[in-house]
Scaffold this active site. Sequence first.
Site, mmCIF file in Angstrom:
data_model
loop_
_atom_site.group_PDB
_atom_site.id
_atom_site.type_symbol
_atom_site.label_atom_id
_atom_site.label_comp_id
_atom_site.label_asym_id
_atom_site.label_seq_id
_atom_site.Cartn_x
_atom_site.Cartn_y
_atom_site.Cartn_z
ATOM 1 N N GLY A 1 10.260 -11.113 -1.569
ATOM 2 C CA GLY A 1 11.688 -11.156 -0.397
ATOM 3 C C GLY A 1 11.906 -11.734 -0.381
ATOM 4 N N PRO B 1 0.860 -16.470 1.572
ATOM 5 C CA PRO B 1 1.620 -16.321 1.218
ATOM 6 C C PRO B 1 3.279 -15.592 1.703
ATOM 7 C CG PRO B 1 0.280 -14.005 0.022
ATOM 8 C CD PRO B 1 -0.212 -16.023 1.211
ATOM 9 N N ASP C 1 7.390 -5.608 6.452
ATOM 10 C CA ASP C 1 5.801 -5.065 6.530
ATOM 11 C C ASP C 1 4.419 -5.728 5.867
ATOM 12 O OD1 ASP C 1 3.059 -3.791 6.774
ATOM 13 O OD2 ASP C 1 3.711 -1.964 5.331
ATOM 14 N N ASP D 1 1.223 -1.439 0.011
ATOM 15 C CA ASP D 1 0.107 -0.428 0.595
ATOM 16 C C ASP D 1 0.768 1.307 -0.044
ATOM 17 O OD1 ASP D 1 0.953 0.372 2.703
ATOM 18 O OD2 ASP D 1 -0.198 -1.573 3.017
ATOM 19 N N ASP E 1 -0.302 -11.206 7.476
ATOM 20 C CA ASP E 1 -1.033 -12.314 9.174
ATOM 21 C C ASP E 1 0.287 -13.720 8.625
ATOM 22 O OD1 ASP E 1 -2.387 -10.700 9.958
ATOM 23 O OD2 ASP E 1 -3.691 -12.112 9.984
HETATM 24 N N1 AG3 Z 1 0.172 -5.474 7.168
HETATM 25 C C1 AG3 Z 1 0.093 -6.392 8.264
HETATM 26 C C2 AG3 Z 1 -1.268 -6.734 8.659
HETATM 27 C C3 AG3 Z 1 -1.904 -7.785 10.086
HETATM 28 C C4 AG3 Z 1 -2.850 -7.573 9.527
HETATM 29 N N2 AG3 Z 1 -3.603 -8.731 10.153
HETATM 30 C C5 AG3 Z 1 -5.329 -8.593 10.423
HETATM 31 N N3 AG3 Z 1 -5.960 -7.641 9.767
HETATM 32 N N4 AG3 Z 1 -5.426 -9.816 10.991
HETATM 33 C C6 AG3 Z 1 -0.301 -4.445 7.645
HETATM 34 C C7 AG3 Z 1 0.372 -3.909 5.980
HETATM 35 C C8 AG3 Z 1 -0.043 -2.467 5.983
HETATM 36 N N5 AG3 Z 1 1.075 -1.562 5.663
#
Ligand code: AG3
Length: 289
Positions: free
Chosen positions: A146, A170, A163, A94, A166
């Site tokens: 990655g 992947p 970043d 994002d 969960d």
């Molecule tokens: N990355 C971590 C999101 C984890 C969300 N988990 C969930 N809703 N169960 C977020 C990416 C933002 N750049």
Amino acid sequence: MSSQPPSFEGDWYFEAERDGFAHGVHLRERILEEQTPFQHMEIVDSEPLGRALILDRALQTSLNDEFMYHEMIVHVPLVTHQHPDRVLVIGGGDGGTLRRVLQHPVKEPTQVEIDRAVVDACKAHLPEISDGAFDNPRARLVIGDGVQFMRDNPGGFDVVIVDSTDPIGPAVQLFQEPFYRDVARSLADDGLMVAQSSSPLFMADELSDQVKQLRKVFPIVRTYLGIVTGYPGGLWSYTIGSKRYDPTVIDQASITSTLRDRGISTRYYSGAVHHAAFALPPFIADLVA
Ligand code: AG3
């Protein structure tokens, strides 16, 4: 007087239930739904969070709460490292992480994101989150895996930010020891990494396991907490693995002056929050002991 039951009329989005708990947002509009080669992707407009990105039925980020997550995953490590010149972001399609990285005096941040469809959809439907970061001439975006990228030992990074989604699907290898070894090899002698490390409330086993893997590789491992409205339970964790710098020993005044010198204004992160975030309630300290 009879009290009204809660209203679940209209269109709701519920994240998959965990431990008898569901996290939901009332929707205004469904903007996009697509099966990419890597994951199921949705973009929705929600009443409490505004526009939001959902991957494999897990809410990733939204206009209203993205600052909470992105400021904490970026500023904590980039203030902890004294000279973060070379920064690598894994995931983060994002662009909210890359945008915060670019606020620091970093040289040429690289981002490796596996799923081009996420970058494209977010640029089109959530442009406020990256706010032009992908077009910044200092930044380099690599569309690729990655895990493979780190296996090729790129070398010389000061900070690596993971970043990811969960630890299912992947992203699973991004939570395991072999990947952390490759990251450590690619970091300079005083380098450090940070990764989002799940919900300490609803994904306690995942957090525990991830910290265990990190401890096999890094001498300094520190978990910290933050609020993210859109994630299950609202409470989220991040974990730093570091070769030299300990994020818990920088003094508050120097954090404040670093932010001021770098011209960074924040809505969540501050010197006081930096320190408070590392204070773990004993039941969470036990999970990461
Ligand atoms: N990355 C971590 C999101 C984890 C969300 N988990 C969930 N809703 N169960 C977020 C990416 C933002 N750049």
